[in-house]
Enzyme design. Structure first.
Site, mmCIF file in Angstrom:
data_model
loop_
_atom_site.group_PDB
_atom_site.id
_atom_site.type_symbol
_atom_site.label_atom_id
_atom_site.label_comp_id
_atom_site.label_asym_id
_atom_site.label_seq_id
_atom_site.Cartn_x
_atom_site.Cartn_y
_atom_site.Cartn_z
ATOM 1 N N SER A 92 -5.079 12.220 -1.810
ATOM 2 C CA SER A 92 -4.848 10.377 -2.147
ATOM 3 C C SER A 92 -5.168 10.822 -3.969
ATOM 4 O O SER A 92 -5.548 11.515 -3.866
ATOM 5 C CB SER A 92 -6.206 10.751 -1.717
ATOM 6 O OG SER A 92 -6.620 9.133 -2.234
ATOM 7 N N CYS A 96 0.809 -1.106 -0.329
ATOM 8 C CA CYS A 96 -0.224 -0.279 0.033
ATOM 9 C C CYS A 96 0.703 1.748 -0.632
ATOM 10 O O CYS A 96 1.802 1.083 0.123
ATOM 11 C CB CYS A 96 -1.150 -0.003 1.072
ATOM 12 S SG CYS A 96 -2.216 -1.154 0.566
ATOM 13 N N ASP A 97 0.052 2.330 0.248
ATOM 14 C CA ASP A 97 1.160 3.736 -0.207
ATOM 15 C C ASP A 97 2.117 4.092 -0.204
ATOM 16 O O ASP A 97 2.333 4.429 -0.606
ATOM 17 C CB ASP A 97 -0.453 5.081 -0.093
ATOM 18 C CG ASP A 97 -1.768 4.583 -0.432
ATOM 19 O OD1 ASP A 97 -2.276 3.239 -1.009
ATOM 20 O OD2 ASP A 97 -2.302 5.865 -0.430
ATOM 21 N N LYS A 98 2.581 3.980 1.528
ATOM 22 C CA LYS A 98 3.669 4.527 2.474
ATOM 23 C C LYS A 98 4.747 2.754 2.169
ATOM 24 O O LYS A 98 5.996 3.372 2.067
ATOM 25 C CB LYS A 98 3.729 5.218 3.871
ATOM 26 C CG LYS A 98 2.062 6.449 3.554
ATOM 27 C CD LYS A 98 2.317 7.540 2.100
ATOM 28 C CE LYS A 98 1.611 8.682 1.444
ATOM 29 N NZ LYS A 98 0.010 7.284 1.968
#
Length: 552
Positions: A468, A119-121
């Protein structure tokens, strides 16, 4: 082998005793020791299946003659952290992930690393760590989520965020909102659109540090398990050949990444993460360079939130190899870059034609002639700001209107949901940057509220926070310098006219220079909102100018 420093010689006896305590045999200790960074947890949908990915990687490592040794990395779910103080911890978790992985890999000298991300980070954090440690490494993600269906339409998590605004505007029933909640996220995996997680998983593939298919094969498919096994096997070849991340992630590889980013219409957060990863490789990326690449790179994909297509659609259309093969016709991709496959980029993408031209457009019929991301500068953002151009309605490519100023995301959301924002307005959310937040929160809630209220084609949003990957509309983030540093966004008054010209890459506060200078002289720094804990230490680090690759 790198691990010999903890295994060889008489002084290694105590360390060998501890390795034996792990249950390792003499035969295993003689083999390459491969660290597997497991991001598995039970709170992030993109990570709930990573135990299966880790097991498959372990099998691959063992099949190839190595010894798999698992250690953990944290991960934050941006969607669950959204809308409360938890979002302040999302971006800064990237540094924790990179730092803790570095600590583990140096303290225990593994011969190679497999980064199991999702996921994102988590993905950029592990890529940063790989570059920093610079031992043979390879990335495998958990794969994207399948999209959902609601009343005959494809939906993703961004549909739910926007539905909140629609509900508050009285245009959606509670029953329909609940129905959407129950079907928008039907499987495990990173959220189904071209949001930040999938953007960065695709970028890891483009940079050459992951096998083809890493960005697009869905989490629930058995092909993902096979890819994980191949990844585990391949790390042994990288160790044997001593191929390291910085051998692969070169300046040319990052140029490729920026080009593919523009073609895909990736998350604006890639403009935070790619420079950070490059910095760890000793390469500096100026944000303005993105515009130069964008001028020559057509936008070939309109995945959610820009359109209805999901990551499964992209995979079935040919995936990243097909996008890169099509882009190669422009003659600008660096086809001789190395990759973890042992082949060059050109060899990896040869023969990968587009299988669905409605999902991946050909270069002579793109969605847009320029790339999906634009960097805007002007007196409101002297150091730059970022917008996902591919997700902006054509009617909002140029916009001018009065500023509606808020000093926090929460106040802005209350105003939007309360019906206090009107067509033509430019919502300004400040003191949400890296230092001012602290932590640089994502603004998916306010952008979604604007879209849901039916104002997406008439209202713009500007912030020194970030957006986002699921955000759409005329949403301009990462405004720098941030308000906490006295940037011009701190000097905006209610009602000031702001002019946005995405085609010209400009962001202008329509106030005379003399008046801006007067406001600047009268501006006073605000006291930090958080004074203890990790965020306070992080804010002090940013304040001291010791940003490294972080958030500039």
């Amino acid at each position: 082998m790198r691990s010999d420093k903890m295994k060889k010689g008489p002084t290694a006896a105590p360390r060998l005793a501890l390795l034996k305590a792990l249950g390792l045999t003499d035969e295993e200790i003689e083999r390459p020791l491969i660290g597997i960074v497991s991001s598995k947890n039970d709170i992030v949908p993109g990570h709930m299946n990573l135990d299966k990915i880790v097991d498959a990687v372990k099998q691959g490592v063992a099949l190839a003659g190595g010894v798999p040794i698992v250690f953990p990395a944290i991960a934050v779910c941006d969607g669950i952290a959204m809308g409360h103080e938890g979002m302040k911890y999302s971006l800064v978790s990237r540094e924790l992930i990179a730092d803790s992985t570095e600590a583990m890999a140096i303290a225990h000298p593994f011969d190679g690393l497999v980064m199991v991300a999702a996921c994102d980070k988590n993905v950029p954090g592990l890529l940063m760590a790989a570059a920093r440690i610079n031992i043979p490494s390879i990335v495998i993600s958990g794969g994207p989520m399948l999209g959902g269906w609601f009343k005959g339409h494809k939906v993703t998590v961004s549909s739910v965020f926007e539905a909140v605004g629609t509900f508050h505007a009285g245009k959606m029933t509670a029953e329909d909102l609940n129905g959407l909640v129950n079907c928008a996220c039907p499987t495990c995996g990173s959220c189904a659109g071209m949001f930040t997680a999938n953007s960065m998983n695709c970028m890891s593939e483009v940079l050459g540090l992951a096998l083809p298919g890493n960005g697009t094969i869905p989490a629930v498919m058995s092909e993902r398990i096979r890819l994980a096994k191949k990844t585990g096997m391949r790390i042994l070849d990288l160790v044997k050949e001593n191929v390291r991340p910085r051998d692969i992630m070169t300046a040319e590889a990052f140029e490729n990444a920026l080009m593919v980013d523009m073609a895909l219409g990736c998350s604006t957060n890639s403009m935070l993460h790619l420079p950070a990863i490059a910095h760890e490789c000793g390469i500096e990326i100026d944000l303005g360079y993105a515009n130069e690449i964008s001028k020559h790179t057509p936008n070939l994909c309109h995945l959610s939130p820009a359109g209805e297509a999901t990551m499964l659609d992209l995979e079935q259309a040919g995936g990243i190899p097909a996008v890169m093969h099509e882009l190669s016709k422009l003659g600008r991709l660096h086809l001789d870059c190395r990759t973890v496959t042992g082949k060059t980029v050109g060899e990896n993408i040869a023969g990968h034609e587009i299988l669905n031209p409605e999902v991946i457009r050909p270069i002579d019929h793109p969605f847009m002639k320029e790339g999906g991301i634009a960097v805007l500068k002007g007196n409101l953002a002297p150091d730059g700001s970022v917008v996902k151009r591919s997700a902006v309605d054509p009617s909002m490519m140029k916009h001018q209107g009065p500023a509606r100023v808020f000093d926090s995301e929460d106040d802005a959301i209350a105003a939007i949901l309360g019906g206090k924002i009107h067509p033509g307005d430019v919502v300004v959310i400040r003191y949400e940057g890296p230092k001012g937040g602290p932590g640089m929160r994502e603004m998916l809630n306010p952008t979604s509220a604007i879209i849901g209220a039916g104002l997406g084609n008439t209202v713009a949003l500007i912030t020194d926070g970030r957006f986002s990957g699921a955000s759409r509309g005329a949403s301009i983030g990462h405004v720098s310098p941030e308000a906490a540093d006295g940037g011009p966004i701190a000097l905006v008054h209610e009602g000031d006219q702001i002019a946005i010209d995405i085609e010209a890459n400009t962001l202008t506060l329509c106030v005379p220079d003399e008046e801006l200078a007067r406001r600047k002289a009268a501006w006073e720094p605000r006291q930090p909102k958080i004074t203890t804990g990790y965020l306070a230490r992080y804010a002090k680090l940013v304040s001291s100018g010791m940003k490294g690759a972080v958030l500039s």
